[in-house]
Write a protein that holds these residues in place. Sequence first.
Motif: not given
Length: 221
Positions: A28-31, A73-82
Motif C-alpha cells: 500500500d505504501a509503495r503504491m 509490469r513496471e507498476f507491479l514490479a515496483d509495488v511488490h518490492d517488499v
Amino acid sequence: MLAHIDAWIFDLDNTLYPASAQLFAQIDARMGAFIQRRLGINADEAFRVQKGFFHSHGMTLPGLMAHHGVDPREFLADVHDVDVDVVAPHPELAALIARLPGRKFVFTNADAPYATRVLARLGLSESFDALHDIHALDYVPKPQPSAYAGMCAAHDIDPTHAVFVEDMARNLIPAKAIGMTTVWIDNGSEQGPDERRDHIDYTITDVASWLTGVVAALETK
C-alpha cells in the motif's frame, strides 16, 4: 456440507497469511509513493487517487492504466518490492491443504513473481495445482465478473463444485453469483465500499483453524 467440493480456491494476500502480518501495508505504501512520483502529486492527493481507483476498479492498477498510461509490469514490479519475511512460515496450513480432496488454486489480483515469493515463505510452494494472477486476468481484476469466468474456464472448474476463500467480502459477490460456495475471512483487512454480507456462506477468522474442522469432517465420511 462441503463434500461436493472438488476445487478449493484461495485468495493470497491477507488470506493465506494473516492481515496482522502487515505485508500488504508495505505494498500500500509503495503504491502511494509510485503514484506520487508518476503523477507529480503530494501524498494526500496520491492517497485519494489510489483509493479512488481501488474502489472503482477493484484494484489501483487498472485505473492507472486507463487514466495515466501506466505500464502494468513496471507498476507491479515496483509495488511488490517488499520484505516477505514479515510473514511466518505455516507448515500446519500446508499439511491441511494437502489433505483436501480435489484440486487447489490461488486466485489473486497480485502477480505471479510476488505470489510465488509469498507462497515460498509460507511453505506452500507445492500446495497448489495452479496460480491464477493479474496477468492471467488480463488486468481485469476481482471483483469484475469476467475474472471469475476466466478463472473457471482456464482451469476447467465447475463453480458449483468450488469453494472460494477470500478476505474482501465484495470479491465474493461474483463468486456466489456463479454458484461457488463462499468463505469470508473477517480478519480486519481493508474492505471495499459494498457492505453486503448476504452472499457469504461461511465467515471465519483464520484459514488453518477452519480447514482443521473441514478436513476432520470430510475424512470421517
